[in-house]
Design an enzyme around this catalytic site. Structure first.
Site, mmCIF file in Angstrom:
data_model
loop_
_atom_site.group_PDB
_atom_site.id
_atom_site.type_symbol
_atom_site.label_atom_id
_atom_site.label_comp_id
_atom_site.label_asym_id
_atom_site.label_seq_id
_atom_site.Cartn_x
_atom_site.Cartn_y
_atom_site.Cartn_z
ATOM 1 N N GLU A 17 0.815 -1.215 0.000
ATOM 2 C CA GLU A 17 0.000 0.000 0.000
ATOM 3 C C GLU A 17 0.850 1.267 0.000
ATOM 4 O O GLU A 17 0.764 2.091 0.910
ATOM 5 C CB GLU A 17 -0.991 -0.059 1.164
ATOM 6 N N HIS A 39 -17.372 -10.736 6.118
ATOM 7 C CA HIS A 39 -16.082 -10.098 6.388
ATOM 8 C C HIS A 39 -15.361 -10.826 7.511
ATOM 9 O O HIS A 39 -15.938 -11.042 8.580
ATOM 10 C CB HIS A 39 -16.281 -8.624 6.775
ATOM 11 N N HIS A 40 -14.139 -11.226 7.233
ATOM 12 C CA HIS A 40 -13.275 -11.842 8.240
ATOM 13 C C HIS A 40 -11.992 -11.041 8.347
ATOM 14 O O HIS A 40 -11.086 -11.218 7.537
ATOM 15 C CB HIS A 40 -12.895 -13.279 7.827
ATOM 16 N N GLU A 41 -11.922 -10.148 9.305
ATOM 17 C CA GLU A 41 -10.648 -9.462 9.561
ATOM 18 C C GLU A 41 -9.845 -10.342 10.507
ATOM 19 O O GLU A 41 -10.335 -10.685 11.586
ATOM 20 C CB GLU A 41 -10.890 -8.080 10.180
ATOM 21 N N HIS A 81 -8.088 -8.563 1.563
ATOM 22 C CA HIS A 81 -7.388 -7.276 1.671
ATOM 23 C C HIS A 81 -6.088 -7.530 2.418
ATOM 24 O O HIS A 81 -5.962 -8.516 3.131
ATOM 25 C CB HIS A 81 -8.261 -6.250 2.383
ATOM 26 N N GLU A 137 -7.260 -6.692 -2.625
ATOM 27 C CA GLU A 137 -6.785 -5.316 -2.517
ATOM 28 C C GLU A 137 -5.338 -5.322 -3.027
ATOM 29 O O GLU A 137 -5.101 -5.543 -4.198
ATOM 30 C CB GLU A 137 -6.912 -4.842 -1.072
ATOM 31 N N GLU A 146 -9.837 3.758 0.405
ATOM 32 C CA GLU A 146 -9.845 4.026 1.849
ATOM 33 C C GLU A 146 -8.842 5.111 2.246
ATOM 34 O O GLU A 146 -9.077 5.847 3.198
ATOM 35 C CB GLU A 146 -9.570 2.733 2.635
#
Ligand code: NOJ
Ligand code: CA
Length: 692
Positions: A180, A382-384, A462, A481, A487
Site C-alpha cells: 500500500e 467479512h473476516h478481519e 485485503h 486489494e 480508503e
C-alpha cells in the site's frame, strides 16, 4: 471454442558457438509466434543464462539463472545444456468471469535441461514460453537421486538485466505497509527492492513489466537491484531464514517479462493468465461477479465504528437499511464489517480475539439473512484476521458454516498487520512471524480458497499477497486489494494523488483485479461536522482528489468482477443523475481493450458487456487537464449507438470544482470520434447503448 495444437513444431535452435579456451557453449533460441521477441538460453562458461530481444533490440541482457539449496548441491555453476524439448500452442480458452470471455494462448516453448558437470549428477529444467506479448520461464526440478525429498531453497539466482537508463514505476518491498505505497517513477537505478509487477520504459521506448505467474508453494519474488539495471530475484524469507520449503519434484512459479511498444499494450496482455493452470474447481457457476454496497465507508470517515463501544455500524437495523437500498438500486450484496466479536479495543494488535462465528448481540444474522432472502440481496461476509492466521484457520469451518447458512456467497478477508508480522503458531505452539507474501501466507491463502470453494464461496482478501493469475485456477479468488485503494482518501495524508489511478493500470492492475472500491460522491467527507464530538473526523486534507466524473470512470478503468459503490446511500440519493452510471455499469466483460495511455498521465479503456451489446468507456487523467480524442471503432460497424456521456464540465477541477459534471447523450457509430475534455484530476465514463 477453437483448439489448435501444433506440438512437434520446434522453433528452438540448438546451436554450438565457439567459446574461449576451447569450451563449447550451447544456445537455445525461442521466438514468439510473430518473431518480435526472441529469448536465448546459454550455458556459456558453465553458467545458465538467458537474454531477450524485442524487435531486434536488447530487452533483457544476459541474466543468470539458478537455484541454491540447503544441504544439497545447487544449480549455480558447472552447468551444461544436455537436452531441449520444443513445443508450440495456439488455443483459445474461456473464462468463467473476466475482462475477456475468450483468451488466446499462443506461444512457442522450449524445455531446456541443464545438467551439473561437477558434484553429484543432477539436473534442472528451465521451461520457457514466448508469446507475442512477453515471455515467462520457470524451473522444474524432477525427481532424482541427488535430492532427498524435502529441500529448502536458500537462494534463487534469477536475474533480469535491463538497460540502466530505463525509467521504473515501482513500490518498495519488504516494508511495513505491504503493497500500500504510492508508486514511484524514478530512474531504474534508484530502485532498491521492489514488489512486482515493476514496470519499465527503456531508452529505446519499449515498455516492460516484470512479474510472476502461478505463485503456488513458493515465496513471493521481489526485485533487488544487484548492479545498475540488473535486478535479482529476492524471495520473501520464512521466519527461520529459509526462502522456500519444498519437496522434489517441484516447479517454481513463472518469472515473467511482458513487453509492448506502448503502455496500453501491457494492459492488453493476458500472458499471466495464460501461464496459470486451468480451472481446478469444476463447476463454478456459484461464483458470481456483481456490485455491492456496504457498511464500510461510514467507518473510514468515522460516522460509525467497527466496535460496539461507540457508534456501532453493524447493527441489524443498519444492515437492513443498506439491504433495502441495495434492492431498490439493483445491487447484489451488502458488505458488513465489525459484526463479530473481537473489534472492541485494539483490534489491529489483537487478532487472537476475533471470533468468526460469533456475531455481536446487536447483529441478528439469522434475521438479516431472512430479510436478504426476501428482497433478493445477499449479505457479504467479512473476516478481519489482523494477521493472526492460526486463530483464523482454527475457526474456518465454523466461520464458513455460519455464513453458508446465512446465504453468504462472498467473503472479504483482511490481514491488517505490518509487513512481516503475519502470526502463526508453529508445531510446538511457539509464535512465529511471517511475510504477507512469504510461502507460509501464500499456502494459507490457498487453504482458505479451497475451503471456501467447498462452501461455494468466493474470497476477496485485503492486505493480501499480490495476484499472480491464480483466479484462472481458482475462479472463487474473486478479487483482492494489494495497493492503495479508496480508503486512503478517508484518512491518509497524503490521500491518493490524481496520478495514482493513472499509474496503477500499468503496474498493480497488470497482476489482476483489484477491489479498489470506487464511487465516492461526497468528495470532502472530513469537512462535515463530526457526528459525535468524541469521534473527530480526520484531517480535512484527507479527501478524494478526483472530480465526480472520474469516480465513475474508475468502474471501467480499474477491472474487478466485483465492484463496490463505496459511498453512503444518502450521498447516492442526493445525486441520482451520476448514480445512474454506477447502476448501469456491468462488472463482467465479453471483451476489454485498453485504447491509449501514458503511465502516470492518462488512460482510456473500453469494455463490452458480457451477454449484451453495450460498450462502456472509461478515461481518466492525472492532475493535468487534457482533451482526449477517442475513435470509437471498437463499436459494431454500421450499428447506431446512443452514447450516454458523463464527463467533466466547464472548469471542473479536483481541487476547486470537483462536482462540475455534464451528463449528455449523443448518437455515434464506429466511424466517429468522441472528444472528451478532462479537467485536472478528471475523467469521463460512457455507456454506448445500441439504438433501437
Ligand atoms: C483494511 C481494509 O483494506 C479495509 O477495507 C477494511 O475496512 C479494514 N482493513 C478493516 O478490516
Ligand atoms: Ca488496506
Amino acid at each position: 471454442m477453437t483448439v489448435r495444437r501444433a506440438f512437434h513444431v520446434c522453433l528452438a535452435i540448438l546451436g554450438f558457438a565457439a567459446f574461449a579456451a576451447a569450451a563449447r557453449a550451447e544456445t537455445v533460441t525461442v521466438s514468439s509466434p510473430n518473431d518480435e521477441i526472441v529469448v536465448t538460453l546459454t550455458d556459456e562458461g558453465g553458467f545458465a543464462r538467458y537474454s531477450a530481444t524485442f524487435r531486434g533490440e536488447e530487452a533483457v541482457g544476459a541474466s543468470r539463472l539458478g537455484l541454491l539449496f540447503e544441504d544439497h548441491f545447487g544449480f549455480d555453476r558447472g552447468l551444461e545444456i544436455s537436452g531441449v524439448e520444443c513445443a508450440s500452442r495456439d488455443e483459445t480458452w474461456e473464462q468463467h468471469w473476466g475482462e475477456d470471455r475468450l483468451i488466446r494462448d499462443h506461444h512457442n516453448e522450449a524445455a531446456v535441461t541443464f545438467t551439473a558437470t561437477e558434484g553429484p549428477r543432477r539436473r534442472v529444467i528451465v521451461r520457457v514460453r514466448v508469446f507475442d506479448d512477453g515471455f515467462g520461464f520457470r524451473y522444474e526440478t524432477p525427481k532424482q537421486a541427488a535430492f532427498r525429498k524435502d529441500v529448502a531453497i536458500i537462494d534463487e539466482l534469477t536475474e533480469f538485466a535491463f538497460d540502466a537508463a530505463s525509467t521504473a514505476w515501482w513500490i518498495p518491498s519488504r516494508e511495513w505497509n505491504r503493497y500500500e505505497y504510492l508508486y514511484r517513477e524514478t530512474p531504474a537505478t534508484e530502485v532498491y527492492l521492489a514488489h512486482t509487477p515493476m514496470t519499465l520504459k527503456t531508452p529505446a521506448g519499449a515498455y516492460l513489466s516484470v512479474h510472476e505467474a502461478a505463485l503456488v508453494d513458493y515465496s513471493g519474488m521481489s526485485l533487488k537491484q544487484a548492479r545498475e539495471g540488473r535486478f535479482k530475484a529476492d524471495l520473501a524469507p520464512w521466519s527461520d531464514g529459509a526462502l522456500v520449503k519444498t519437496k522434489v519434484p517441484f516447479k517454481t512459479p513463472w518469472r515473467t517479462v511482458q513487453i509492448s511498444p506502448d503502455p496500453a499494450g501491457l494492459m492488453n496482455s493476458r500472458m499471466i493468465l495464460n501461464l496459470n493452470e486451468p480451472n481446478a474447481l469444476g463447476d463454478v457457476s456459484w461464483v458470481e461477479p456483481g456490485k455491492y454496497v456496504g457498511i464500510w465507508w461510514a467507518m473510514h470517515i468515522r460516522d460509525r465504528s467497527w466496535g460496539t463501544d461507540m457508534i456501532h455500524g453493524a447493527t441489524t437495523e443498519e444492515t437492513k437499511r443498506y439491504m433495502d437500498f441495495a434492492a431498490e438500486h439493483g445491487f447484489d450484496g451488502v458488505l458488513v464489517e465489525g459484526w463479530n466479536i473481537g473489534w472492541d479495543g485494539d483490534w489491529y494488535n489483537n487478532g487472537d480475539l476475533f471470533r468468526f462465528a460469533e456475531p455481536y448481540p446487536d447483529f441478528d444474522i439469522a434475521e438479516i439473512a431472512r430479510h436478504g432472502e426476501q428482497i433478493g440481496v445477499r449479505l457479504i461476509g467479512h473476516h478481519e484476521t489482523s494477521g493472526d492466521v492460526t486463530n483464523y484457520e482454527a475457526q474456518l469451518d465454523d466461520a464458513f458454516d455460519l455464513y453458508e447458512k446465512s446465504g453468504v456467497r462472498q467473503v472479504k478477508t483482511g490481514y491488517v498487520a505490518d509487513g512481516g508480522l503475519i502470526e502463526r503458531l508453529d508445531e510446538r505452539g511457539i509464535k512465529k512471524y511471517e511475510w504477507h507474501d512469504g510461502q507460509f501466507t501464500n499456502d494459507h491463502h490457498l487453504r482458505v480458497i479451497r475451503k471456501a470453494a467447498e462452501h461455494k464461496m468466493s474470497i476477496n482478501p485485503h492486505e493480501p499477497v499480490k495476484d499472480t493469475g491464480l483466479r484462472r485456477t481458482y475462479p472463487n479468488w474473486i478479487s483482492r486489494e494489494g495497493a492503495r485503494g479508496q480508503e486512503y482518501n478517508a484518512w491518509a495524508l497524503p490521500p491518493n494523488p490524481p496520478e495514482h489511478t493513472a499509474i496503477i493500470p500499468f503496474t498493480r492492475m497488470l497482476s489482476g483485479p483489484m477491489d479498489f472500491t470506487p464511487g465516492v460522491f461526497d468528495l470532502r467527507p472530513n469537512e462535515r461536522e463530526p457526528l459525535r464530538p468524541d469521534m473527530p473526523r480526520s484531517d480535512t486534507r484527507s479527501r478524494v482528489e478526483t472530480t465526480l466524473a472520474k469516480q465513475l470512470s474508475l468502474y471501467v478503468v480499474l477491472y474487478s468482477p466485483i465492484q463496490m459503490a463505496a459511498d453512503l446511500p444518502e450521498n447516492y440519493e442526493a445525486r441520482p443523475d451520476a448514480f445512474q452510471f454506477i447502476k448501469d455499469v456491468p462488472t463482467d466483460w465479453e471483451k476489454s481493450v485498453a485504447l491509449d495511455g501514458e503511465i502516470g498521465d492518462y488512460v482510456v479503456v473500453a469494455r463490452k458487456e458480457r451477454g449484451g451489446n453495450d460498450w462502456y468507456l472509461g478515461a481518466l487523467t492525472d492532475e493535468e487537464a487534457r482533451e482526449i480524442t477517442v475513435p470509437v471503432d471498437f463499436l459494431e460497424p454500421g450499428a447506431a449507438y446512443t452514447a450516454e456521456i458523463y464527463r467533466d464540465g466547464e472548469g471542473a477541477h479536483y481541487n476547486t470544482a470537483p462536482y462540475e459534471i455534464v451528463i449528455e447523450e449523443t448518437s455515434v457509430t464506429a466511424a466517429d470520434e468522441i472528444v472528451l475534455p478532462l479537467g485536472p484530476g478528471g475523467g469521463a465514463a460512457i455507456r454506448f447503448v445500441v439504438a433501437e
